[in-house]
Design a protein around this motif. Structure first.
Motif, PDB file in Angstrom:
ATOM      1  N   TYR A  36     -13.690 -16.261  20.187  1.00 44.93           N
ATOM      2  CA  TYR A  36     -13.867 -15.761  21.549  1.00 44.93           C
ATOM      3  C   TYR A  36     -13.857 -16.888  22.587  1.00 44.93           C
ATOM      4  CZ  TYR A  36     -14.715 -10.863  20.478  1.00 44.93           C
ATOM      5  OH  TYR A  36     -14.560  -9.557  20.100  1.00 44.93           O
ATOM      6  N   LYS A  37     -14.021 -18.120  22.150  1.00 46.31           N
ATOM      7  CA  LYS A  37     -13.997 -19.260  23.073  1.00 46.31           C
ATOM      8  C   LYS A  37     -12.582 -19.775  23.341  1.00 46.31           C
ATOM      9  CE  LYS A  37     -18.544 -21.022  21.608  1.00 46.31           C
ATOM     10  NZ  LYS A  37     -19.235 -22.129  20.912  1.00 46.31           N
ATOM     11  N   LEU A  38     -11.594 -19.251  22.594  1.00 46.42           N
ATOM     12  CA  LEU A  38     -10.220 -19.732  22.754  1.00 46.42           C
ATOM     13  C   LEU A  38      -9.708 -19.437  24.165  1.00 46.42           C
ATOM     14  CD1 LEU A  38      -8.664 -18.681  19.333  1.00 46.42           C
ATOM     15  CD2 LEU A  38      -9.188 -21.004  20.107  1.00 46.42           C
ATOM     16  N   PRO A  39      -8.807 -20.283  24.658  1.00 52.14           N
ATOM     17  CA  PRO A  39      -8.290 -20.082  26.029  1.00 52.14           C
ATOM     18  C   PRO A  39      -7.462 -18.802  26.155  1.00 52.14           C
ATOM     19  CG  PRO A  39      -7.060 -21.800  24.875  1.00 52.14           C
ATOM     20  CD  PRO A  39      -8.242 -21.475  24.011  1.00 52.14           C
ATOM     21  N   LYS A  40      -7.431 -18.255  27.362  1.00 57.04           N
ATOM     22  CA  LYS A  40      -6.654 -17.041  27.647  1.00 57.04           C
ATOM     23  C   LYS A  40      -5.981 -17.164  29.015  1.00 57.04           C
ATOM     24  CE  LYS A  40     -11.040 -14.822  28.927  1.00 57.04           C
ATOM     25  NZ  LYS A  40     -11.885 -13.605  28.799  1.00 57.04           N
ATOM     26  N   ASP A  41      -5.552 -18.392  29.311  1.00 52.18           N
ATOM     27  CA  ASP A  41      -4.987 -18.661  30.623  1.00 52.18           C
ATOM     28  C   ASP A  41      -3.499 -18.360  30.719  1.00 52.18           C
ATOM     29  OD1 ASP A  41      -4.732 -20.677  28.751  1.00 52.18           O
ATOM     30  OD2 ASP A  41      -4.605 -22.287  30.239  1.00 52.18           O
ATOM     31  N   THR A  42      -2.828 -18.153  29.577  1.00 49.47           N
ATOM     32  CA  THR A  42      -1.418 -17.780  29.579  1.00 49.47           C
ATOM     33  C   THR A  42      -1.231 -16.596  28.640  1.00 49.47           C
ATOM     34  OG1 THR A  42      -0.800 -19.192  27.705  1.00 49.47           O
ATOM     35  CG2 THR A  42      -0.774 -20.212  29.905  1.00 49.47           C
ATOM     36  N   ASP A  43      -0.087 -15.939  28.753  1.00 48.47           N
ATOM     37  CA  ASP A  43       0.194 -14.805  27.868  1.00 48.47           C
ATOM     38  C   ASP A  43       0.228 -15.247  26.417  1.00 48.47           C
ATOM     39  OD1 ASP A  43       0.321 -13.065  29.973  1.00 48.47           O
ATOM     40  OD2 ASP A  43       2.512 -13.076  30.134  1.00 48.47           O
ATOM     41  N   ALA A  44       0.806 -16.412  26.161  1.00 43.04           N
ATOM     42  CA  ALA A  44       0.879 -16.914  24.786  1.00 43.04           C
ATOM     43  C   ALA A  44      -0.522 -17.203  24.253  1.00 43.04           C
ATOM     44  CB  ALA A  44       1.725 -18.186  24.741  1.00 43.04           C
ATOM     45  N   ALA A  45      -1.353 -17.784  25.087  1.00 46.62           N
ATOM     46  CA  ALA A  45      -2.724 -18.089  24.671  1.00 46.62           C
ATOM     47  C   ALA A  45      -3.496 -16.802  24.408  1.00 46.62           C
ATOM     48  CB  ALA A  45      -3.429 -18.923  25.740  1.00 46.62           C
ATOM     49  N   LYS A  46      -3.269 -15.804  25.250  1.00 47.92           N
ATOM     50  CA  LYS A  46      -3.935 -14.516  25.051  1.00 47.92           C
ATOM     51  C   LYS A  46      -3.544 -13.887  23.726  1.00 47.92           C
ATOM     52  CE  LYS A  46      -4.432 -13.338  29.957  1.00 47.92           C
ATOM     53  NZ  LYS A  46      -3.958 -12.443  31.043  1.00 47.92           N
TER      54      LYS A  46
ATOM     55  N   THR B  72      -6.450 -14.149  16.662  1.00 44.04           N
ATOM     56  CA  THR B  72      -7.513 -14.920  16.001  1.00 44.04           C
ATOM     57  C   THR B  72      -8.813 -14.135  15.972  1.00 44.04           C
ATOM     58  OG1 THR B  72      -6.480 -16.976  16.779  1.00 44.04           O
ATOM     59  CG2 THR B  72      -8.746 -17.116  15.984  1.00 44.04           C
ATOM     60  N   ILE B  73      -9.119 -13.463  17.077  1.00 40.23           N
ATOM     61  CA  ILE B  73     -10.333 -12.643  17.128  1.00 40.23           C
ATOM     62  C   ILE B  73     -10.265 -11.517  16.105  1.00 40.23           C
ATOM     63  CG2 ILE B  73     -11.596 -10.968  18.537  1.00 40.23           C
ATOM     64  CD1 ILE B  73     -10.978 -12.753  20.966  1.00 40.23           C
ATOM     65  N   THR B  74      -9.125 -10.844  16.049  1.00 35.32           N
ATOM     66  CA  THR B  74      -8.970  -9.744  15.096  1.00 35.32           C
ATOM     67  C   THR B  74      -9.172 -10.221  13.665  1.00 35.32           C
ATOM     68  OG1 THR B  74      -7.460  -8.533  16.542  1.00 35.32           O
ATOM     69  CG2 THR B  74      -7.383  -7.997  14.198  1.00 35.32           C
ATOM     70  N   ALA B  75      -8.532 -11.344  13.326  1.00 36.42           N
ATOM     71  CA  ALA B  75      -8.683 -11.894  11.975  1.00 36.42           C
ATOM     72  C   ALA B  75     -10.122 -12.295  11.699  1.00 36.42           C
ATOM     73  CB  ALA B  75      -7.750 -13.096  11.799  1.00 36.42           C
TER      74      ALA B  75
END
Length: 206
Positions: free
Chosen positions: A88-98, A104-107
């Motif tokens: 949940y701490k992973l970046p989400k600033d781009t579509d690819a990052a999202k 990763t969250i799902t896994a």
């Protein structure tokens, strides 16, 4: 966790940290259930119990195995939950990052649901062994059979909520089906644990 002092583990459990939490506690409930049954079985050996020697030996072997499995699951649960918090701490600033973050969250959620699902299996096995041991075990430690059943029930019901909290974020249909099936076993485990305890209470309150 295997070599940690109980007081140290409880301090970590009480701390404001993601893990250990309820999942590890569920696994330790299961470990205690197995340990109690192993103790009762070991008090049920010797000439007086020769008729059931084979069954008692099987209970001892199985409970020792289950205790080890439960301890492993406690460790795996703590690690799996930590993986969820990191995802949940992973970046989400781009579509690819999202996209990467979502996958990763799902896994991680699937991974976090697996240890409690396995705890349900261990809990069910402990209740089954309690049912098996109750009529043949040493009556002087019969209350420990009930204690084991109650610990197994606590393990199962606690594990269930830890499965269910992760289901909402799991998109894999097969994983959802399998995890839901494991959670669905808990009501039966609880009923059977209640029956063991009721039988013990009936015996000691004669």
């Amino acid at each position: 966790m295997r070599d940690e002092k109980i007081s140290d583990f409880l301090t970590r459990l009480a701390d404001r940290v993601p893990a250990p939490g309820g999942g590890a506690a569920a696994a330790l409930h299961a470990a205690q259930a197995a340990a109690l049954l192993g103790m009762v079985a070991r008090y049920s050996t010797g000439d007086k119990y020769a008729e059931h020697a084979s069954a008692i030996a099987q209970v001892i072997a199985l409970t020792d195995e289950l205790r080890g499995v439960a301890l492993r699951l406690a460790e795996e649960d703590a690690a799996a939950f930590t993986a969820v918090t990191e995802a949940y701490k992973l970046p989400k600033d781009t579509d690819a990052a999202k996209t990467v973050r979502s996958a990763t969250i799902t896994a991680a959620l699937v991974g976090a649901a697996k240890p409690p699902a396995e705890v349900v299996v261990v809990a069910a096995a402990c209740v089954e062994l309690a049912e098996k041991l109750l009529p043949i075990g040493n009556p002087n430690v019969i209350t420990d059979v009930a204690a084991a059943a109650e610990a197994a029930r606590a393990a199962a019901t606690t594990a269930r909520v830890n499965i269910e909290i992760n289901l909402g974020g799991i998109k894999d249909e097969q994983a959802r089906i399998e995890l839901t099936a494991q959670a669905g076993r808990v009501d039966d485990i609880a009923v059977r644990a209640d029956q063991v305890t009721a039988a013990v209470r009936k015996e000691i309150n004669r």
